[in-house]
Design a protein around this motif. Sequence first.
Motif, short mmCIF file in Angstrom:
data_model
loop_
_atom_site.label_atom_id
_atom_site.label_comp_id
_atom_site.label_asym_id
_atom_site.label_seq_id
_atom_site.Cartn_x
_atom_site.Cartn_y
_atom_site.Cartn_z
N VAL A 289 -65.39 27.79 27.77
CA VAL A 289 -66.44 27.26 26.66
C VAL A 289 -67.53 26.76 27.49
O VAL A 289 -67.23 25.67 28.18
CB VAL A 289 -65.81 26.50 25.62
CG1 VAL A 289 -66.71 25.95 24.55
CG2 VAL A 289 -64.65 27.30 24.75
N VAL B 71 -70.47 23.76 26.75
CA VAL B 71 -71.01 22.54 25.90
C VAL B 71 -72.12 22.02 26.31
O VAL B 71 -72.23 21.60 27.66
CB VAL B 71 -69.74 21.66 25.74
CG1 VAL B 71 -70.45 20.56 24.72
CG2 VAL B 71 -68.65 22.23 25.05
N TRP C 77 -68.15 33.73 27.29
CA TRP C 77 -67.77 32.36 26.74
C TRP C 77 -68.64 32.19 25.43
O TRP C 77 -69.91 32.49 25.59
CB TRP C 77 -68.19 31.31 27.84
CG TRP C 77 -67.29 31.32 29.19
CD1 TRP C 77 -66.33 32.28 29.55
CD2 TRP C 77 -67.18 30.28 29.97
NE1 TRP C 77 -65.65 32.03 30.63
CE2 TRP C 77 -66.20 30.75 30.92
CE3 TRP C 77 -67.74 28.88 30.10
CZ2 TRP C 77 -65.91 29.87 32.02
CZ3 TRP C 77 -67.62 28.41 31.20
CH2 TRP C 77 -66.69 28.66 32.25
N ARG D 197 -57.73 26.55 22.18
CA ARG D 197 -58.05 25.43 23.40
C ARG D 197 -58.16 26.48 24.57
O ARG D 197 -57.50 27.34 24.84
CB ARG D 197 -56.72 24.84 23.78
CG ARG D 197 -56.56 23.75 22.40
CD ARG D 197 -55.09 22.96 22.97
NE ARG D 197 -55.10 22.39 24.09
CZ ARG D 197 -54.26 21.64 24.76
NH1 ARG D 197 -53.27 21.31 24.04
NH2 ARG D 197 -54.28 20.90 25.70
N PRO D 198 -59.33 26.21 25.20
CA PRO D 198 -59.76 27.20 26.50
C PRO D 198 -58.87 26.67 27.56
O PRO D 198 -58.44 25.80 28.07
CB PRO D 198 -61.37 26.81 26.54
CG PRO D 198 -61.33 25.44 26.13
CD PRO D 198 -60.29 25.08 25.19
N VAL E 251 -63.69 23.97 30.15
CA VAL E 251 -64.80 23.68 29.45
C VAL E 251 -65.58 22.96 30.54
O VAL E 251 -65.63 22.23 31.21
CB VAL E 251 -64.75 22.56 28.09
CG1 VAL E 251 -65.79 22.00 27.65
CG2 VAL E 251 -63.65 23.12 27.23
N THR F 204 -69.52 21.13 30.75
CA THR F 204 -70.48 20.29 29.83
C THR F 204 -71.42 20.05 30.69
O THR F 204 -71.57 19.81 31.93
CB THR F 204 -69.66 18.90 29.53
OG1 THR F 204 -68.36 19.25 28.69
CG2 THR F 204 -70.67 18.13 28.59
N LEU G 104 -62.61 17.79 23.27
CA LEU G 104 -62.89 17.54 24.62
C LEU G 104 -61.68 16.74 25.44
O LEU G 104 -61.23 17.10 26.22
CB LEU G 104 -64.26 16.96 24.81
CG LEU G 104 -65.49 17.83 24.83
CD1 LEU G 104 -66.81 17.11 25.11
CD2 LEU G 104 -65.48 19.05 25.80
N ALA H 238 -58.95 18.94 26.67
CA ALA H 238 -58.91 20.05 27.24
C ALA H 238 -58.28 19.78 28.52
O ALA H 238 -58.18 18.88 29.44
CB ALA H 238 -60.54 20.35 27.51
N HIS I 185 -61.75 20.09 32.37
CA HIS I 185 -63.15 19.82 31.78
C HIS I 185 -64.08 19.38 32.77
O HIS I 185 -63.89 18.45 33.65
CB HIS I 185 -63.00 18.66 30.87
CG HIS I 185 -64.30 18.06 30.34
ND1 HIS I 185 -64.34 16.94 29.59
CD2 HIS I 185 -65.65 18.71 30.28
CE1 HIS I 185 -65.68 16.94 29.41
NE2 HIS I 185 -66.52 17.69 29.45
#
Length: 552
Positions: free
Chosen positions: A216, A218, A238, A272-273, A276, A278, A292, A295, A298
């Motif tokens: 994902v 963000v 994604w 839930r990936p 992530v 960001t 988050l 995660a 992350h």
Amino acid sequence: MNPATALATVLVDELVRCGLTDVVLAPGSRSAPLALALHAESRVRLHVRIDERSASFLALGLAKRSERPVALVCSSGTAAANFHPAVIEAAESGVPLLVLTADRPPELRGTGANQTIDQLKLFGPAARWFAEVGVPEDRPGQVAYWRSLACRAYQRAWGPDAGPVHLNLAFREPLIPDGDTSWCEPLDGGADGPWVRTRVAPPPVALHLPPTRRGVLVVGDGAANVRRYVAAAGMAGWPVLSEPNGGGRYGDHAISTYHFLLGMPEFAEAYRPDVVVTLGRPGLSRPLMSWLKRADEHIVVAPDLGRWPDPTRSATQVAQAVEIPVASGDDAWLHAWRQADQVARAAVDDVLDASGMSEPRVARDLADALPNGALLFCGSSMPIRDLEQAMRPRRGLRLMANRGASGIDGLVSTAMGAALAHNGPSYALLGDLSFLHDQNGLVLGPREPRPDLCLVVVNNDGGGIFSLLPQAALRDPFERVFGTPHGVELAYAVAASGTPYTLVEEITDLPKALRGSGPRVVEVRTGREANAAVHARLRDAAHDAVRGFLAG
């Protein structure tokens, strides 16, 4: 030539050589040398504002939209202190400001001399760099000092860790030119550019991620290289969860209802990936921030490794750049996110279509109605949150907000500055308290550049966001200390500055009211309790629709 005039002339010239194009000036006596040098400089666009706070946020908006340093000038004393909120916002959001404060000479400090305060490091850690320039003297070596200092200040403001830089300039009288042009050394700079030329470092080596379809992206406020990362996320399959001001809410991979999706524990747990990534500083949606925290991996992308955003303390890696690889496998992960988004979006739109003149409806319809190439500046409290929850994905719209420190002060002036730097029509969506907090932003002198800016003010007679918070349950004190009704007729407040004004009474009249040119105000009236009820219906409808999707 008197030393004050010499310093001001050289400093302005060198900043222009570095690339300075816009300067905002709040008038005063001690800053006269800078004011006169700027007025005589045809290579800069000068903006004069009578209110220092308005001036500082105007400069913030100019620098935020242009992504280039903008100079901000004032006299000594509390004039400089009024810059502090804008300097804080610039520091937190990485906006390049050159703050030039005039000051009294050292012999007047601490003596009770008029309009004299301690201005040394006045902005504390909010300034990326500070220099006490020193009282100018007619002696060799001063020109090299002034020009190299100007280059250092300009480059330090610009980055890589962009932000405000503060130069404190002490001037002794006389403060105006005396007719003598002689100086002990040539005042001219180089013919081929700035005194000091800085070189851009090569791009950083990217962190290569293991291939996965269950990732994902963000995107929050202040994100850099958004298009490249959105394109890479698209190739990898994604979903993209972008705040409106993040700049990534467009295309088939944009999930615009993530606030509602992640507010459902069953959805948040099921999706839930593996990783992530960001960009920027997300912070609008509590469900997203809670998600988050859980995660497993992350990765925060931060161009400057000295400062990276991680309010959830969930970052497992921080990198200046990330390479998102194309992964093999089916698109079931992305397809499921998109299906959930579609059913939630349909439910949200149904509620909004039936809500009449509601605040999230105004936000959605405004974002839909603006032309390609437009700028939309959003208020930091409810307007940006309404856009986050209601705005549909679209291209061709630039959104901005003061989300560094998320204050409601100076928003009219920031929108004015951003509009002056934008090449196209500009709009703003503000709340009534934010508007009243910065009415002086509408005050423009007859010779000042005028932006093409339509300010849409949502007037719910108070602080609407508090009606959505636990404080609303405290019925007795709530209205006075949180709701804060003001009873101001905005039409009269707007008329004081001679700004055109329109009241929209039906939501279908909004597109017509937006038409026009130059600074103008459109008022939309809503109710705080009704707004809270609409938000509750949005949440319930979206959750019911997604539960149906999860049930198959």
